[in-house]
Design a protein around this motif. Structure first.
Motif, short mmCIF file in Angstrom:
data_model
loop_
_atom_site.label_atom_id
_atom_site.label_comp_id
_atom_site.label_asym_id
_atom_site.label_seq_id
_atom_site.Cartn_x
_atom_site.Cartn_y
_atom_site.Cartn_z
N GLY A 12 8.58 20.46 -11.17
CA GLY A 12 7.34 21.22 -11.25
C GLY A 12 6.88 21.78 -9.93
N GLY A 13 7.70 21.65 -8.90
CA GLY A 13 7.31 22.18 -7.59
C GLY A 13 7.16 21.08 -6.57
N VAL A 14 7.51 21.41 -5.34
CA VAL A 14 7.47 20.40 -4.29
C VAL A 14 6.04 20.19 -3.82
CG1 VAL A 14 8.24 19.78 -1.98
CG2 VAL A 14 9.79 20.99 -3.53
N ARG A 15 5.61 18.95 -3.89
CA ARG A 15 4.30 18.56 -3.35
C ARG A 15 4.46 17.23 -2.65
NH1 ARG A 15 2.92 20.84 -8.19
NH2 ARG A 15 3.12 18.88 -9.33
N THR A 16 3.73 17.06 -1.57
CA THR A 16 3.77 15.80 -0.84
C THR A 16 2.37 15.23 -0.70
OG1 THR A 16 3.62 16.98 1.27
CG2 THR A 16 5.84 16.45 0.48
N TYR A 17 2.31 13.91 -0.61
CA TYR A 17 1.04 13.20 -0.48
C TYR A 17 1.21 12.14 0.60
CZ TYR A 17 0.50 15.32 -5.09
OH TYR A 17 0.45 16.22 -6.14
N TYR A 18 0.15 11.91 1.36
CA TYR A 18 0.17 10.92 2.43
C TYR A 18 -1.12 10.12 2.43
CZ TYR A 18 3.97 13.79 4.30
OH TYR A 18 5.14 14.48 4.46
N THR A 19 -1.01 8.87 2.81
CA THR A 19 -2.21 8.12 3.08
C THR A 19 -2.78 8.61 4.42
OG1 THR A 19 -3.15 5.89 3.12
CG2 THR A 19 -1.10 6.22 4.34
N ASP A 20 -4.08 8.52 4.57
CA ASP A 20 -4.74 9.13 5.74
C ASP A 20 -4.20 8.60 7.07
OD1 ASP A 20 -8.09 9.45 4.28
OD2 ASP A 20 -6.30 10.71 4.13
N VAL B 161 -1.35 7.92 8.11
CA VAL B 161 -0.05 8.40 8.59
C VAL B 161 0.03 9.93 8.64
CG1 VAL B 161 1.03 6.35 7.62
CG2 VAL B 161 1.19 8.52 6.36
N LYS B 162 -1.00 10.61 8.19
CA LYS B 162 -0.98 12.07 8.21
C LYS B 162 -0.81 12.58 9.62
CE LYS B 162 -3.73 12.95 4.06
NZ LYS B 162 -5.04 13.40 3.52
N GLY B 163 0.10 13.55 9.78
CA GLY B 163 0.39 14.10 11.10
C GLY B 163 1.42 13.32 11.89
N ARG B 164 1.78 12.11 11.41
CA ARG B 164 2.77 11.31 12.11
C ARG B 164 4.03 11.09 11.27
NH1 ARG B 164 1.81 6.12 13.31
NH2 ARG B 164 0.38 5.76 11.56
N GLU C 276 0.82 -1.20 0.00
CA GLU C 276 0.00 0.00 0.00
C GLU C 276 0.85 1.25 0.00
OE1 GLU C 276 -2.38 0.24 3.54
OE2 GLU C 276 -0.65 0.38 4.87
N PHE C 277 0.25 2.32 -0.51
CA PHE C 277 0.91 3.62 -0.55
C PHE C 277 1.03 4.20 0.84
CE2 PHE C 277 1.97 7.78 -2.00
CZ PHE C 277 1.23 8.67 -1.25
N VAL C 278 2.16 4.87 1.12
CA VAL C 278 2.36 5.57 2.37
C VAL C 278 2.52 7.08 2.14
CG1 VAL C 278 3.82 5.84 4.41
CG2 VAL C 278 3.42 3.56 3.45
N ALA C 279 3.49 7.45 1.31
CA ALA C 279 3.77 8.87 1.08
C ALA C 279 4.55 9.03 -0.21
CB ALA C 279 4.56 9.47 2.24
N SER C 280 4.44 10.21 -0.81
CA SER C 280 5.23 10.50 -2.00
C SER C 280 5.55 11.98 -2.06
CB SER C 280 4.52 10.05 -3.28
OG SER C 280 3.29 10.73 -3.44
N SER D 12 5.41 8.70 16.46
CA SER D 12 4.21 8.14 17.08
C SER D 12 3.82 6.82 16.42
CB SER D 12 3.04 9.13 16.98
OG SER D 12 3.37 10.36 17.58
N LEU D 13 4.80 5.96 16.29
CA LEU D 13 4.57 4.70 15.60
C LEU D 13 3.59 3.81 16.36
CD1 LEU D 13 8.18 4.11 14.35
CD2 LEU D 13 6.15 4.06 12.89
N LYS D 14 2.81 3.06 15.58
CA LYS D 14 1.80 2.16 16.11
C LYS D 14 2.09 0.74 15.65
CE LYS D 14 -1.69 5.80 15.56
NZ LYS D 14 -3.00 6.16 14.95
N PRO D 15 1.62 -0.26 16.38
CA PRO D 15 1.83 -1.64 15.93
C PRO D 15 1.33 -1.89 14.51
CG PRO D 15 1.11 -1.64 18.20
CD PRO D 15 1.01 -0.20 17.72
N GLU D 16 0.28 -1.21 14.11
CA GLU D 16 -0.24 -1.41 12.75
C GLU D 16 0.65 -0.81 11.67
OE1 GLU D 16 -1.86 -0.13 15.41
OE2 GLU D 16 -3.24 1.49 14.80
#
Length: 124
Positions: A55-63, A65-68, A46-50, A86-90
Motif C-alpha cells: 500500500g505504499g512505503v511509510r515509516t514510523y518512529y518513536t520520538d 529515536v527520530k533523527g537518529r 517498547e516500539f522503536v520503528a516500523s 548518535s547512540l546514547k546509553p539509554e
C-alpha cells in the motif's frame, strides 16, 4: 514456518553507530510490515520503528529515536534494517524485529512474528 533472524548488535561507545539486520523467511516479505522493538532490563518492551511496503512505503518512529535511527527494507533480500546513529546509553537494550501482515503500526500486540533479539550496549 516463519523465521526472523536478527543480527548486528554489539558494544559501542556513546555517539557511535550500529546497523541491525533482520532476515525473514517463510512468508511473502513484501506483504508484511516490519517493526523494531526494544527491551531494556527491568522495563517493558517498547516500539522503536516500523515500515510498510504493502500500500505504499511509510515509516514510523518513536520520538526518542527520530533523527537518529532509520528503518529500511530490501524486499529482494527479505531483510529489514535499522541504522542507529548518535547512540546514547539509554538506547541499551535487546532489539527485536517483528512482522505484521500488511500495515505497519506501533503497537506490540499487532505483530504476529518475532525474532530472537540482538543485544545493543552503549557505553558512556
Amino acid at each position: 514456518q516463519v523465521q526472523l533472524v536478527g543480527s548486528g548488535g554489539g558494544l559501542v561507545q556513546a555517539g557511535g553507530s550500529l546497523r541491525l539486520s533482520c532476515a525473514a523467511s517463510g512468508l511473502t516479505f513484501s506483504n508484511y510490515a516490519m517493526g523494531w522493538f526494544r527491551q531494556a532490563p527491568g522495563k517493558e518492551r517498547e516500539f522503536v520503528a516500523s515500515i510498510n511496503w504493502w500500500g505504499g512505503v511509510r515509516t514510523y518512529y518513536t520520538d526518542s529515536v527520530k533523527g537518529r535511527f532509520t528503518i529500511s527494507r530490501d524486499n529482494a533480500k527479505n531483510t529489514v534494517y535499522l541504522q542507529m546513529n548518535s547512540l546514547k546509553p539509554e538506547d541499551t537494550a535487546a532489539y527485536y524485529c517483528a512482522a505484521r501482515f500488511q500495515s505497519a503500526t506501533m503497537a506490540i500486540d499487532d505483530y504476529k512474528y518475532w525474532g530472537q533479539g540482538t543485544q545493543v550496549t552503549v557505553s558512556s
